[in-house]
Design a protein around this motif. Sequence first.
Motif, PDB file in Angstrom:
ATOM      1  N   VAL A  45      11.660   4.352   0.339  1.00 58.39           N
ATOM      2  CA  VAL A  45      11.160   3.133  -0.305  1.00 58.39           C
ATOM      3  C   VAL A  45      11.097   2.079   0.789  1.00 58.39           C
ATOM      4  O   VAL A  45      12.123   1.775   1.413  1.00 58.39           O
ATOM      5  N   TYR A  46       9.907   1.563   1.066  1.00 62.48           N
ATOM      6  CA  TYR A  46       9.735   0.595   2.149  1.00 62.48           C
ATOM      7  C   TYR A  46       9.886  -0.820   1.615  1.00 62.48           C
ATOM      8  O   TYR A  46       9.343  -1.147   0.550  1.00 62.48           O
ATOM      9  N   SER A  47      10.590  -1.617   2.373  1.00 66.40           N
ATOM     10  CA  SER A  47      10.791  -2.995   1.935  1.00 66.40           C
ATOM     11  C   SER A  47       9.502  -3.790   2.122  1.00 66.40           C
ATOM     12  O   SER A  47       8.949  -3.834   3.219  1.00 66.40           O
ATOM     13  N   PRO A  48       9.028  -4.431   1.073  1.00 66.71           N
ATOM     14  CA  PRO A  48       7.782  -5.202   1.197  1.00 66.71           C
ATOM     15  C   PRO A  48       7.921  -6.409   2.125  1.00 66.71           C
ATOM     16  O   PRO A  48       6.933  -6.894   2.640  1.00 66.71           O
ATOM     17  N   VAL A  49       9.172  -6.861   2.298  1.00 65.52           N
ATOM     18  CA  VAL A  49       9.386  -8.051   3.149  1.00 65.52           C
ATOM     19  C   VAL A  49      10.645  -7.873   3.997  1.00 65.52           C
ATOM     20  O   VAL A  49      11.505  -7.057   3.685  1.00 65.52           O
ATOM     21  N   THR A  50      10.750  -8.686   5.039  1.00 65.82           N
ATOM     22  CA  THR A  50      11.933  -8.729   5.885  1.00 65.82           C
ATOM     23  C   THR A  50      13.057  -9.451   5.137  1.00 65.82           C
ATOM     24  O   THR A  50      12.797 -10.420   4.426  1.00 65.82           O
ATOM     25  N   GLY A  51      14.287  -8.967   5.303  1.00 66.05           N
ATOM     26  CA  GLY A  51      15.373  -9.688   4.644  1.00 66.05           C
ATOM     27  C   GLY A  51      16.695  -8.950   4.705  1.00 66.05           C
ATOM     28  O   GLY A  51      16.847  -7.957   5.428  1.00 66.05           O
TER      29      GLY A  51
ATOM     30  N   ARG B  14       0.838  -1.212   0.000  1.00 70.03           N
ATOM     31  CA  ARG B  14       0.000   0.000   0.000  1.00 70.03           C
ATOM     32  C   ARG B  14       0.870   1.259   0.000  1.00 70.03           C
ATOM     33  O   ARG B  14       0.367   2.362  -0.068  1.00 70.03           O
ATOM     34  N   GLU B  15       2.181   1.072   0.126  1.00 65.48           N
ATOM     35  CA  GLU B  15       3.125   2.200   0.062  1.00 65.48           C
ATOM     36  C   GLU B  15       3.688   2.346  -1.354  1.00 65.48           C
ATOM     37  O   GLU B  15       4.641   3.090  -1.576  1.00 65.48           O
ATOM     38  N   HIS B  16       3.148   1.571  -2.289  1.00 65.19           N
ATOM     39  CA  HIS B  16       3.494   1.684  -3.720  1.00 65.19           C
ATOM     40  C   HIS B  16       4.857   1.092  -4.093  1.00 65.19           C
ATOM     41  O   HIS B  16       5.550   1.604  -4.956  1.00 65.19           O
ATOM     42  N   GLU B  17       5.225  -0.012  -3.414  1.00 69.68           N
ATOM     43  CA  GLU B  17       6.377  -0.793  -3.871  1.00 69.68           C
ATOM     44  C   GLU B  17       5.867  -2.091  -4.484  1.00 69.68           C
ATOM     45  O   GLU B  17       4.773  -2.543  -4.175  1.00 69.68           O
ATOM     46  N   TRP B  18       6.689  -2.676  -5.342  1.00 74.69           N
ATOM     47  CA  TRP B  18       6.403  -4.020  -5.831  1.00 74.69           C
ATOM     48  C   TRP B  18       7.525  -4.957  -5.399  1.00 74.69           C
ATOM     49  O   TRP B  18       8.644  -4.512  -5.107  1.00 74.69           O
TER      50      TRP B  18
END
Lengths: 132, 373
Positions: free
Chosen positions: A71-77, A13-17
């Motif tokens: 840019v927010y990371s969609p996942v942990t890693g 929802r923050e517009h990253e893929w």
Amino acid sequence: MSKVNPTDRRYTREHEWVIDKGDGAVVIGITDHAQELLTDIVFVELPEIGKQVKQLEAVAVVESVKSVSDVYSPVTGEVIESNQKLEQNPELINQDPYGKGWIVKLKMGQPEELLTLLDASGYETFIAAEKH
Amino acid sequence: MNKTPLYDSHVALGARIIDFGGWAMPVQYTNVIEEHLATRNAAGLFDICHMGEIDIKGKGAFDFLQHVLSRNIDGQKIGQMKLSVLATEAGGIMDDLTVYLLDENHYRLVTNASTKDKDYAWLLEVKDNKGFSRVEITDETDNIGKLDLQGPRSEDVLQQLVPAHLHSLKYYHFIKTKVLNIPAIVSRSGYTGEDGFEIYAPHDRIGEIWNRLLQAGVDYGLKPIGLGARDTLRLESGMMLYGNDMDETTTPYEVVYGWIVNLEKDFIGRDALNKQLSEGVKRKLVGFTMWERGIARHGYKVFKDGTEVGIVTSGTHSPTLEKAIGLAFVPAGLSKPGTIIDIQIRNHLASAQVVPMPFYKKEKQYAFFNTFI
């Protein structure tokens, strides 16, 4: 005028893929909608290789002439690669947000997080609703 | 939010609208870099109807303005405009504005949008308290529309709509003329570092001029320009933005406005400014370019040898120079061009160099452009 959001990846929802490469790694970028909002991207700050990020933590910064956006990371890693071409050509994000404008590659810590993200049609519904 | 008479036109042109100090204004129509370069290379048209106009009339108008303005306006002729500071008692910058001498005993102050109400109230207060009862002060902002037409092709575009010969109009001078048969004031001035004009016409007719200029400019590459490019254009040209680079806590000597202060005459703020000058100015606003990667922005901290010494007031990516530029307050001892400073960008320091201003200077193409203002 907008590009079609590819169905082979998931969206925040923050517009990253984020696209699952199938080997435990994912590639991350920002959406076409995001680059349209930002317009002329002139600077990208990339993370160090080895940086650990949690889901929805800032992993990079993109700047247009007027604005600074995380840019927010969609996942942990863990960051295993970043797109060095963006240092000289940040406009690649405007030109090809889903391809040459990718930002970082991550080794996923919690692959199940992918299921918490939107699919392409869910993302399109979300941005349509956001406009109103 | 306040809307200018051109609001519907902006929306129709696809502009992105933002709240700019209570005004619904276009920040960009297409994108900032495109609009910026159109102004540098061809022509750009700006809706500036939000800015303030305050008229000072009557016998005593000159004495009154000499008392409130930092600049000596003695010798100003009808048809001439001057940049000045309106100072507080403490020597702070209440506003930076232009002063048009429209007629004998009739001046017009063109103020920033965000400061107009404050300026107007202050001018009335000084009039009442300092015995300037013969002076008539009126807020004309709601009656006047303003457009800026800027860029090397501005004259070609505007000449099609104006009977007066524009080429003979000197920099920082104006004429009372007609644009499309609408009475207007046209000055050769602006906020971009390019040749160009500021156009004042009745509020209810400014839309006609706007539309006609957009048409007349098509063949010259004219574009409507939003506030985003207005900001990058002014910054490249070393011009300051009120509220961003200066305010009432800033004095003209700390920024680059020492040249519009005249301590020989008596005006509000003079004693404080005199004192500051004799004691030495401790901080200065300087231009810098980034050496290392990164864009400094308003509010970022400035360091020297690990110690915090100042603050960035403006910073952006310069579309013309294609590098990061900005303005910052630094101690006077670090204000010399060539000095290396560090700027904190998020969690790291990036080095920058103090440079002479302006960042960008247009090639001299217009004979009178460098006439002293």
